[in-house]
Design a protein around this motif. Structure first.
Motif, PDB file in Angstrom:
ATOM      1  N   LEU A  39      -1.541  13.913 -16.763  1.00  0.00           N
ATOM      2  CA  LEU A  39      -1.977  12.526 -16.890  1.00  0.00           C
ATOM      3  C   LEU A  39      -2.482  12.241 -18.314  1.00  0.00           C
ATOM      4  N   ARG A  42       0.499  11.953 -20.635  1.00  0.00           N
ATOM      5  CA  ARG A  42       1.297  10.740 -20.412  1.00  0.00           C
ATOM      6  C   ARG A  42       0.578   9.484 -20.877  1.00  0.00           C
ATOM      7  N   ILE A  43      -0.748   9.486 -20.823  1.00  0.00           N
ATOM      8  CA  ILE A  43      -1.481   8.347 -21.396  1.00  0.00           C
ATOM      9  C   ILE A  43      -1.292   8.326 -22.901  1.00  0.00           C
ATOM     10  N   ARG A  46       2.100   6.935 -23.517  1.00  0.00           N
ATOM     11  CA  ARG A  46       2.151   5.493 -23.261  1.00  0.00           C
ATOM     12  C   ARG A  46       1.502   4.723 -24.403  1.00  0.00           C
ATOM     13  N   ALA A 100      -6.957   6.204 -15.876  1.00  0.00           N
ATOM     14  CA  ALA A 100      -5.929   5.845 -16.851  1.00  0.00           C
ATOM     15  C   ALA A 100      -6.081   4.387 -17.273  1.00  0.00           C
ATOM     16  N   GLU A 101      -6.369   3.524 -16.326  1.00  0.00           N
ATOM     17  CA  GLU A 101      -6.496   2.110 -16.657  1.00  0.00           C
ATOM     18  C   GLU A 101      -7.681   1.868 -17.586  1.00  0.00           C
ATOM     19  N   LEU A 104      -6.571   2.837 -21.046  1.00  0.00           N
ATOM     20  CA  LEU A 104      -5.601   1.914 -21.618  1.00  0.00           C
ATOM     21  C   LEU A 104      -6.215   0.552 -21.914  1.00  0.00           C
ATOM     22  N   ASP A 339       3.430   9.316 -13.552  1.00  0.00           N
ATOM     23  CA  ASP A 339       4.157   8.352 -14.376  1.00  0.00           C
ATOM     24  C   ASP A 339       4.008   6.938 -13.812  1.00  0.00           C
ATOM     25  N   GLU A 341       1.494   5.878 -11.955  1.00  0.00           N
ATOM     26  CA  GLU A 341       0.109   5.466 -12.192  1.00  0.00           C
ATOM     27  C   GLU A 341      -0.083   4.959 -13.617  1.00  0.00           C
ATOM     28  N   VAL A 342       0.478   5.672 -14.577  1.00  0.00           N
ATOM     29  CA  VAL A 342       0.324   5.273 -15.976  1.00  0.00           C
ATOM     30  C   VAL A 342       1.043   3.960 -16.248  1.00  0.00           C
ATOM     31  N   SER A 345      -0.982   1.180 -14.644  1.00  0.00           N
ATOM     32  CA  SER A 345      -2.214   0.970 -15.414  1.00  0.00           C
ATOM     33  C   SER A 345      -1.919   0.273 -16.729  1.00  0.00           C
ATOM     34  N   SER A 346      -0.838   0.654 -17.373  1.00  0.00           N
ATOM     35  CA  SER A 346      -0.440   0.030 -18.630  1.00  0.00           C
ATOM     36  C   SER A 346      -0.091  -1.436 -18.431  1.00  0.00           C
TER      37      SER A 346
END
Length: 736
Positions: A39, A42-43, A46, A100-101, A104, A339, A341-342, A345-346
């Motif tokens: 995670l 991947r953040i 992103r 993650a949110e 971001l 993926d 989730e990211v 969140s993005s």
């Protein structure tokens, strides 16, 4: 009829016997660790994509650091321990509970960003509920904060009453939660170990056996500078190994279990009360320092390929499969879930509202406690001694009344701690107990008797290191103490500039009000000493009035010093409290003791002498010199001067200045610092801008020459503004 035995289903990782544990970690723990690592990466990816789309404006990654940080996060306790991370610590913050949110939202600078509300760069972590303290960009300046935080926790543990709200305390202060075995985590990169504040922090933690977990994430580079250029021998563990009272660990930070073992031993050592620990993890940096950097300019392809073979996420994936803890499919499904989730969140983050454009002024200062308000305006209650038939209130010096205020406030508020260079009565307490010495209490004796009355855990000497003083005070104040610390001479304040400019006054603003650090920094300032010379005579208050978030106070007499210092201590903002050395024991401005609750509000000037021909605006040691000149010109020339003592420089009382100029139509601005770029220039400019139509003469300034203060008294007299200089300026203006 014959029967056949059914063929068994192919075994999966989840159906195999997985009762085996790894360092006490279950299969679920290890899969969670992998998920957090993936995670985190991947953040990062992103954010890089969003940066290329111009939806993110800066990006710096934690790639390659994930294994050791997740290992630390599995052992530490969010909302219980305290965290002072640096910008590579994404995986730690995820392990502690950030989402993650939330990360971001910080990347896009959204109003809902929990780190800073869009005020700080991405990856500068802060989360009130998790005890992740707002971070800044200067490398290593947070390390001393962790030391101060640990000291505060220890004091709360030793004196539980100090965590309660003191009676009469005007600060909006919620009861402090403390734990006997909490850890103060602080991290940095290998490059930061070159910073002096890193070594000051290690020294104080070692001396005091503080529960600080120092973490060095060594990826081999400080931007483009390799570790062997920064660190003698290229290995910080070898360099720090001589510090006593420490537990040391060095590990491969790309290995989850090895990192976990190292952190467990270190954290167990700290929680047992044995002292601080130091974990040095060797990690990698698969991406450039930031998106503003291109590592191909200084790292060859072969080196980067070799490093890629140590990628912690790839290695841990293979290990999980090899240990039959997960199948390829299970891990691919996990990756797909991450993926998604990211991505979700993005999508939400880029649509999130940005901060209101008029919100920039919020949280510079406390929104609930205004030190300029009537709550801080009280009348003095002078004691009366009867001599014969006459009531007499004995006059005290500024030094006396500052000391009295400190004693009063320490009695009223058990959260107050006082430290600095030589402020204790005697660090070797047995000398005091055996009455072998009287005790020092500061080079000017302003803290005399405080240690003897309140103990060495509340009044103590610091190392001879100004950044150490202010940095530790910042961490203590964040944690809930009320530090009132001393910089012995203003001339030596400069080693603390990072702390005084980039940390202490910025904590509330950059955290969007989530954290505050209301420390008081007392500083002896100024010349007129007859022999003080360059390094004991400096002024420079305009440097600090130029710093948003910092209250700057500069009294000229004993009564104001007492009342303003009490306001400084009881308010909820950082305060730089400037005390003129020449005025400590002057006959001018002495006063009876005004009682334990006397306060003077900030931003309220005093009319020292009323007049109607010329206004003189000044403060500090120029006040008695201006008063002498004003009395002389009135006596000899019939010119009536109104003398205004500002008392506080941020905030300052422009309304009082304007009201006086409306009456006199002429103004002189005087101060002890150099003429050019001095504090008076701002006041003169504002008068010219806002009160031009009120003036019958140009605004005039009187100040020191644009040079240093000399040792020879005759030269000092020429350099600093004297009463005769003020008299000449008044006479010239009266004839305009």
């Amino acid at each position: 009829m014959a029967t056949t035995k059914a063929e068994p289903k192919p075994a999966t990782a989840s159906t195999k016997a997985v009762n085996k544990t790894y360092e006490g970690l279950t299969r679920e723990d290890l899969l969670r660790a992998y998920r957090l690592m993936y995670l985190s990466r991947r953040i990062d990816d992103r954010e890089i994509l969003l940066k290329r789309q111009q939806r993110v404006f800066f990006q710096i990654s934690g790639a390659g650091h994930e294994a050791m940080l997740v290992a630390a996060g599995l052992l530490l306790k969010p909302g219980y321990d305290w965290f002072f991370p640096y910008y590579r610590d994404r995986a730690l913050c995820l392990a502690l509970g950030m989402t993650a949110e939330e990360m971001l939202l910080g990347a896009v600078g959204a109003a809902a960003d929990p780190n800073s509300g869009g005020r700080q760069m991405p990856s500068h972590w802060g989360h009130k509920g998790l005890n992740i303290v707002t971070g800044s960009s200067p490398t290593g300046s947070q390390i001393l904060h962790a030391v101060g935080c640990a000291e505060a926790g220890r004091l709360f543990n030793a004196h539980p009453d100090s965590a309660a709200k003191a009676e009469g305390d005007y600060r909006e202060f919620k009861d402090v939660v403390f734990h006997g075995d909490e850890v103060s985590y602080v991290s940095c990169g290998d490059g930061t170990t070159s910073q002096g504040e890193f070594w000051e922090a290690l020294s104080s933690a070692s001396n005091n056996k503080l529960p600080v977990l120092f973490v060095v994430e060594d990826n081999g580079y400080a931007i483009s500078t390799p570790v062997e250029v920064n660190t003698p021998g290229g290995n910080i563990s070898k360099v720090v190994s001589g510090f006593p009272n420490f537990h040391f660990e060095e590990c491969d930070g790309t290995e989850v279990l090895e990192s976990y073992r190292a952190f467990k031993r270190a954290i167990d050592y700290i929680r047992a009360g044995k002292g601080p620990a130091f974990v040095h993890g060797h990690v990698i940096r698969p991406y450039s320092h930031s998106l503003s950097d291109d590592e191909k300019l200084y790292r060859p392809e072969a080196e980067r390929k070799d490093e890629a073979n140590r990628d912690p996420i790839t290695k841990f994936y293979k290990w999980l499969v090899a240990e039959s803890l997960a199948t390829d499919k299970e891990l691919k499904d996990l990756q797909t879930d991450v993926d998604t989730e990211v991505q979700d969140s993005s999508d939400r983050a880029v649509e999130a509202p940005i901060p209101a454009l008029d919100s920039y002024s919020q949280h510079l200062y406390s929104s609930t406690l205004d030190p300029a308000s009537a709550a801080f305006e009280t009348r003095p209650q002078f004691p009366v001694h009867v001599e014969g038939e006459t009531a007499v209130a004995p006059a005290k010096t500024m030094a006396d009344l500052i000391n009295a205020c400190l004693k009063d406030e320490m009695k009223r508020d058990p959260r107050i701690v006082i430290f600095g260079e030589d402020v204790a009565d005697c660090s070797r307490e047995e000398y005091l107990k055996q009455k072998q010495v009287k005790g020092k209490g500061g080079v000017f004796k302003l803290t005399s008797g405080l240690q003897m009355e309140y103990g060495a855990d509340r009044v103590f000497n610091s190392p001879l290191a100004e950044a150490n003083i202010v940095g530790r005070a910042t961490g203590m104040a964040v944690r809930g103490l009320k530090p009132v610390v001393e910089i012995q001479f203003f001339d030596y304040i400069w080693p603390a500039m990072h702390q005084l400019r980039n940390e202490l006054p910025v904590v509330r603003w950059r955290s969007n009000g989530a954290f505050s650090s209301p420390a008081v920094i007392r500083v002896a300032i100024g010349g007129y000493l007859t022999g003080g010379a360059i390094y004991h005579s400096q002024c420079g208050e305009s440097i600090f009035t130029h710093t948003p978030g910092m209250r700057v106070i500069f009294p000229s007499n004993a009564l104001d010093a007492n009342g303003l210092l009490r306001t400084a201590i009881r308010c909820d903002d950082p305060v730089l409290f400037l005390e003129h050395k020449r005025l400590y024991r002057e006959t001018f401005g002495r006063s009876p003791y005004p009682g334990p609750d006397y306060m003077v509000p900030f931003g309220k000037a005093k009319i020292v002498k009323a007049g109607h021909d010329i206004t003189v605006v000044t403060y500090g040691a120029v006040v008695p010199r201006a008063l002498q000149a004003a009395q002389k010109i009135e006596r000899e020339n019939g010119v009536s001067v109104e003398l205004i003592d500002l008392r506080t420089l941020n905030p300052y009382d422009f309304e009082a200045i304007a009201e006086s100029i409306h009456k006199t139509n002429r103004v002189i601005v005087a101060h002890e610092d150099t003429l050019s770029w001095g504090y008076g220039a701002e006041i003169a400019a504002r008068i010219a801008d806002e009160l031009f139509d009120e003036l019958d003469a140009p605004v005039k300034r009187v100040a020191a020459k644009d040079t240093f203060v000399a040792y020879q008294p005759a030269l000092e007299d020429v350099i600093l503004p004297q009463s005769d200089d003020l008299f000449a300026a008044m006479l010239e203006m009266s004839k305009y």
